[in-house]
Motif scaffolding. Structure first.
Motif, PDB file in Angstrom:
ATOM      1  N   ILE A  88     -10.782   2.284   1.124  1.00 46.24           N
ATOM      2  CA  ILE A  88     -10.881   3.802   1.018  1.00 46.24           C
ATOM      3  C   ILE A  88     -10.184   4.506   0.002  1.00 46.24           C
ATOM      4  O   ILE A  88     -10.739   5.402  -0.891  1.00 46.24           O
ATOM      5  N   ASN A  89      -9.006   4.085  -0.290  1.00 39.88           N
ATOM      6  CA  ASN A  89      -8.120   4.766  -1.177  1.00 39.88           C
ATOM      7  C   ASN A  89      -8.393   4.187  -2.738  1.00 39.88           C
ATOM      8  O   ASN A  89      -8.195   4.884  -3.883  1.00 39.88           O
ATOM      9  N   TYR A  90      -8.879   3.060  -2.750  1.00 41.11           N
ATOM     10  CA  TYR A  90      -8.927   2.423  -4.204  1.00 41.11           C
ATOM     11  C   TYR A  90     -10.306   1.572  -4.414  1.00 41.11           C
ATOM     12  O   TYR A  90     -10.472   1.084  -5.444  1.00 41.11           O
ATOM     13  N   THR A 140       1.208   1.102  -6.259  1.00 36.84           N
ATOM     14  CA  THR A 140       0.337   0.929  -5.516  1.00 36.84           C
ATOM     15  C   THR A 140      -1.011   1.381  -6.182  1.00 36.84           C
ATOM     16  O   THR A 140      -2.097   0.845  -6.171  1.00 36.84           O
ATOM     17  N   PRO A 141      -1.098   2.388  -7.022  1.00 38.42           N
ATOM     18  CA  PRO A 141      -2.111   2.904  -8.105  1.00 38.42           C
ATOM     19  C   PRO A 141      -2.470   1.654  -8.884  1.00 38.42           C
ATOM     20  O   PRO A 141      -3.876   1.956  -9.705  1.00 38.42           O
ATOM     21  N   GLU A 168      -6.230   0.208  -8.730  1.00 41.17           N
ATOM     22  CA  GLU A 168      -7.141   0.675  -9.580  1.00 41.17           C
ATOM     23  C   GLU A 168      -7.640   0.004 -10.684  1.00 41.17           C
ATOM     24  O   GLU A 168      -8.581  -0.133 -11.073  1.00 41.17           O
ATOM     25  N   SER A 195       0.613  -1.334   0.019  1.00 44.13           N
ATOM     26  CA  SER A 195      -0.039   0.098  -0.176  1.00 44.13           C
ATOM     27  C   SER A 195       0.825   1.237  -0.034  1.00 44.13           C
ATOM     28  O   SER A 195       0.414   2.252  -0.338  1.00 44.13           O
ATOM     29  N   GLN A 196       2.328   1.087   0.310  1.00 45.15           N
ATOM     30  CA  GLN A 196       3.090   2.397   0.157  1.00 45.15           C
ATOM     31  C   GLN A 196       4.020   2.278  -0.896  1.00 45.15           C
ATOM     32  O   GLN A 196       4.940   2.743  -0.689  1.00 45.15           O
ATOM     33  N   GLY A 248      -7.212   0.989   3.827  1.00 50.20           N
ATOM     34  CA  GLY A 248      -6.540   1.484   2.908  1.00 50.20           C
ATOM     35  C   GLY A 248      -6.857   1.346   1.579  1.00 50.20           C
ATOM     36  O   GLY A 248      -7.240   2.184   0.668  1.00 50.20           O
ATOM     37  N   CYS A 249      -7.032  -0.035   1.361  1.00 49.55           N
ATOM     38  CA  CYS A 249      -7.503  -0.524   0.133  1.00 49.55           C
ATOM     39  C   CYS A 249      -8.836  -0.129  -0.268  1.00 49.55           C
ATOM     40  O   CYS A 249      -9.285   0.181  -1.402  1.00 49.55           O
TER      41      CYS A 249
END
Length: 159
Positions: free
Chosen positions: A84-86, A39-40, A43, A34-35, A81-82
């Motif tokens: 919320i962010n993606y 990581t993008p 998507e 995740s860091q 994180g997975c």
């Protein structure tokens, strides 16, 4: 029965996933972080999941902290994180090692079946392994190979 189907892995929520349950499906296994600069790719993986899951594609993301310590969080932090962010809704496994003496048996198997540039070792986060409907490993993709670039392989495997 394929050796692939004899494997199992725990989900991020701690439930055992027997890969024999995926018989007849096309499976994409990805070691994630995740860091990481890559990581993008979550998507793109999510887009593949949304487009092809109804046709039999299963994606399993396997968090790993072995490369630059880019997955330091707990299971809850990784899950949050997975999502919320993606917006990840495909299966995520527990955090695993993919190289070395503590490698998860699934990755020992995958590395042996589909060696890469570094022989049987995995080079970095977001190495991808495509498994056919019959449980046979088809192809290994480099960390920098974007999910969209493997779409044709997925479509062919689903046909």
């Amino acid at each position: 029965m394929s050796e692939f189907y004899k494997q199992s892995i725990n989900t991020l929520q701690g439930q055992e996933l027997n890969l024999s349950e995926l018989e007849g499906k096309v499976v994409l296994i990805v070691n994630t972080a995740s860091q990481c600069g890559l990581t993008p790719q979550y998507e793109g993986l999510q887009a593949l999941h949304e487009q092809y899951s109804d046709q039999g594609l299963v994606i399993i993301g396997c968090p790993c902290n072995q490369f630059g310590e880019q997955e330091p969080g707990s299971e809850k932090e990784i899950e949050g994180g997975c999502l919320i962010n993606y917006g990840v809704s495909f299966t995520m496994s527990e955090k695993v090692d993919v190289n070395g003496k503590n490698s998860h048996p699934l990755f020992v198997y995958l590395r042996k079946q589909l060696p890469g540039v570094l022989g049987s070792r995995i080079k970095w986060n977001f190495t991808k392994f495509l498994i056919g409907k019959d449980g046979q490993p088809i192809k290994r993709f480099a960390p920098t190979t974007k999910p969209q670039a493997i779409e044709a392989h997925i479509k062919k495997s689903l046909a």
